[in-house]
Design a protein around this motif. Structure first.
Motif, short mmCIF file in Angstrom:
data_model
loop_
_atom_site.label_atom_id
_atom_site.label_comp_id
_atom_site.label_asym_id
_atom_site.label_seq_id
_atom_site.Cartn_x
_atom_site.Cartn_y
_atom_site.Cartn_z
N MET A 34 -35.17 -30.77 -5.41
CA MET A 34 -33.95 -30.01 -5.62
C MET A 34 -32.82 -30.96 -5.98
O MET A 34 -32.77 -32.08 -5.50
CB MET A 34 -33.57 -29.25 -4.35
N SER A 35 -31.94 -30.46 -6.76
CA SER A 35 -30.82 -31.30 -7.17
C SER A 35 -29.81 -31.41 -6.03
O SER A 35 -29.78 -30.59 -5.11
CB SER A 35 -30.14 -30.73 -8.41
N ASP A 36 -28.99 -32.42 -6.13
CA ASP A 36 -27.95 -32.66 -5.13
C ASP A 36 -26.97 -31.49 -5.05
O ASP A 36 -26.56 -31.09 -3.97
CB ASP A 36 -27.21 -33.96 -5.46
N LEU A 37 -26.64 -30.92 -6.21
CA LEU A 37 -25.70 -29.81 -6.26
C LEU A 37 -26.26 -28.58 -5.54
O LEU A 37 -25.56 -27.90 -4.79
CB LEU A 37 -25.37 -29.49 -7.71
N ARG A 38 -27.53 -28.32 -5.76
CA ARG A 38 -28.17 -27.17 -5.09
C ARG A 38 -28.18 -27.36 -3.58
O ARG A 38 -27.91 -26.42 -2.82
CB ARG A 38 -29.58 -26.99 -5.62
N LEU A 39 -28.47 -28.56 -3.14
CA LEU A 39 -28.47 -28.84 -1.70
C LEU A 39 -27.07 -28.65 -1.10
O LEU A 39 -26.94 -28.14 0.02
CB LEU A 39 -28.98 -30.25 -1.43
N ARG A 40 -26.05 -29.06 -1.84
CA ARG A 40 -24.67 -28.87 -1.36
C ARG A 40 -24.32 -27.39 -1.24
O ARG A 40 -23.66 -26.98 -0.28
CB ARG A 40 -23.68 -29.57 -2.29
N VAL A 41 -24.77 -26.60 -2.19
CA VAL A 41 -24.49 -25.16 -2.15
C VAL A 41 -25.21 -24.53 -0.96
O VAL A 41 -24.62 -23.74 -0.21
CB VAL A 41 -24.90 -24.49 -3.48
N LEU A 42 -26.47 -24.89 -0.75
CA LEU A 42 -27.21 -24.33 0.38
C LEU A 42 -26.59 -24.76 1.71
O LEU A 42 -26.50 -23.95 2.65
CB LEU A 42 -28.67 -24.78 0.33
N ARG A 43 -26.16 -26.01 1.80
CA ARG A 43 -25.52 -26.49 3.02
C ARG A 43 -24.23 -25.73 3.30
O ARG A 43 -23.95 -25.32 4.42
CB ARG A 43 -25.25 -28.00 2.91
N ARG A 44 -23.44 -25.50 2.24
CA ARG A 44 -22.18 -24.77 2.39
C ARG A 44 -22.45 -23.34 2.83
O ARG A 44 -21.76 -22.81 3.69
CB ARG A 44 -21.41 -24.79 1.06
N TYR A 45 -23.48 -22.72 2.26
CA TYR A 45 -23.85 -21.35 2.63
C TYR A 45 -24.21 -21.28 4.12
O TYR A 45 -23.74 -20.41 4.84
CB TYR A 45 -25.02 -20.88 1.77
#
Length: 84
Positions: A1-12
């Protein structure tokens, strides 16, 4: 997974965790949050995604302010109820 996707999931997940004590209930908060994230699921431009992540920072601060206001009102009601 990309870093951006991980950041979005973490924020969610962080926002879901913060929504546990939402005044209108966790189910209401979870449904609204899910709808908000799902409506932006088609974004592919990194700049737009970054902008939306910045907006989630704003939402997080607003939720914190809401909780602090509720705490302040409870303390005020408990300690200053006799002065009315």
């Amino acid at each position: 997974m990309s870093d951006l996707r991980l950041r979005v999931l973490r924020r969610y997940k962080e926002l879901l965790y913060m929504g546990r004590d939402y005044p209108q209930g966790y189910v209401f908060f979870r449904d609204r949050l899910h709808r908000a994230f799902k409506s932006k699921a088609g974004l592919t431009d990194h700049a737009q995604i970054e902008r939306q992540l910045a907006f989630t920072d704003y939402i997080e601060r607003e939720i914190e302010a809401l909780y602090q206001l509720r705490k302040y009102r409870t303390i005020k009601r408990n300690y200053y109820a006799d002065e009315r």
